[in-house]
Design a protein around this motif. Structure first.
Motif, PDB file in Angstrom:
ATOM      1  N   ILE A   6     -15.378 -73.976  78.744  1.00  0.00           N
ATOM      2  CA  ILE A   6     -15.144 -72.905  77.781  1.00  0.00           C
ATOM      3  C   ILE A   6     -16.479 -72.429  77.206  1.00  0.00           C
ATOM      4  N   PRO A   7     -16.870 -71.203  77.500  1.00  0.00           N
ATOM      5  CA  PRO A   7     -18.192 -70.732  77.072  1.00  0.00           C
ATOM      6  C   PRO A   7     -18.388 -70.737  75.557  1.00  0.00           C
ATOM      7  N   GLN A   8     -17.346 -70.474  74.786  1.00  0.00           N
ATOM      8  CA  GLN A   8     -17.494 -70.463  73.331  1.00  0.00           C
ATOM      9  C   GLN A   8     -17.868 -71.847  72.805  1.00  0.00           C
ATOM     10  N   ASN A   9     -17.292 -72.906  73.379  1.00  0.00           N
ATOM     11  CA  ASN A   9     -17.657 -74.262  72.958  1.00  0.00           C
ATOM     12  C   ASN A   9     -19.118 -74.550  73.276  1.00  0.00           C
ATOM     13  N   THR A  10     -19.530 -74.211  74.471  1.00  0.00           N
ATOM     14  CA  THR A  10     -20.917 -74.458  74.866  1.00  0.00           C
ATOM     15  C   THR A  10     -21.872 -73.639  74.005  1.00  0.00           C
ATOM     16  N   GLY A  11     -21.504 -72.410  73.677  1.00  0.00           N
ATOM     17  CA  GLY A  11     -22.339 -71.593  72.796  1.00  0.00           C
ATOM     18  C   GLY A  11     -22.475 -72.209  71.416  1.00  0.00           C
ATOM     19  N   SER A  12     -21.385 -72.724  70.879  1.00  0.00           N
ATOM     20  CA  SER A  12     -21.433 -73.384  69.567  1.00  0.00           C
ATOM     21  C   SER A  12     -22.293 -74.642  69.624  1.00  0.00           C
ATOM     22  N   ILE A  13     -22.190 -75.384  70.709  1.00  0.00           N
ATOM     23  CA  ILE A  13     -22.986 -76.597  70.872  1.00  0.00           C
ATOM     24  C   ILE A  13     -24.459 -76.241  71.042  1.00  0.00           C
ATOM     25  N   ALA A  14     -24.742 -75.147  71.711  1.00  0.00           N
ATOM     26  CA  ALA A  14     -26.130 -74.690  71.843  1.00  0.00           C
ATOM     27  C   ALA A  14     -26.709 -74.344  70.467  1.00  0.00           C
TER      28      ALA A  14
END
Length: 177
Positions: free
Chosen positions: A7-15
């Protein structure tokens, strides 16, 4: 470290979390999205230039990058070499990384882990995690975040990474009160 995030939104938040804490983010593929995904970019806002990002096509590429003499079993159960860096108590600074794995199905709490500078905090994909077979060989270094409601299977990946990362920062003296 995220293994096969979907899920790109999760990875973006983690970034964004990685940027805020000056923590390196490792993404191990295959990824369930493109690094150019607009949702990924939006979740990370304008912090992407501050993210120390490393990407790997697969688990064995990560293992080879960390210790060229050692290949390890990937999350799909394919053995690369029996020498596994997470079984060595040395930190990454000595040339051998310590890996800690996180799963909603683990027996031990993340609060029982002894975190050290250079440790890798390994999280699996949102829908499949790291896999039973992969974790079976790593049970001694696999942890969970307690969930009190039996009807809740797992926490959101970005939330789980945040909880564990801040505990690791606390234990290693990187949090300033």
């Amino acid at each position: 470290m995220l293994v096969r995030p979907e899920i790109p939104q999760n990875t973006g938040s983690i970034a964004r979390l990685a940027a805020a804490t000056r923590t390196r983010l490792h993404l191990i593929g295959p990824l369930g999205f493109s690094l150019e995904d607009r949702y990924l970019k939006r979740a990370g806002l304008d912090y992407w230039p501050l993210v120390d990002l490393r990407t790997y096509l697969a688990w064995d590429d990560f293992a080879a990058a960390q210790n060229p003499q050692s290949r390890v079993q990937d999350p799909q159960g394919q053995e690369q070499n029996p020498q596994e860096p997470e079984r060595n108590p040395q930190s990454l600074n000595s040339g051998t990384p310590r890996l800690k794995y996180f799963s909603a199905r683990a027996a031990r709490s993340y609060l029982e882990a002894d975190y050290a500078p250079g440790d890798f905090l390994v999280f699996g994909s949102e829908t499949k995690g790291l896999g039973k077979e992969f974790l079976r060989a790593r049970i001694e270094v696999t942890y969970k975040i307690p969930i009190f409601e039996p009807g809740v299977r797992s926490l959101n990946l970005a939330n789980a990474v945040s909880i564990v990362l801040y505990e690791a920062l606390r234990q290693t003296g990187r949090l300033i009160a």
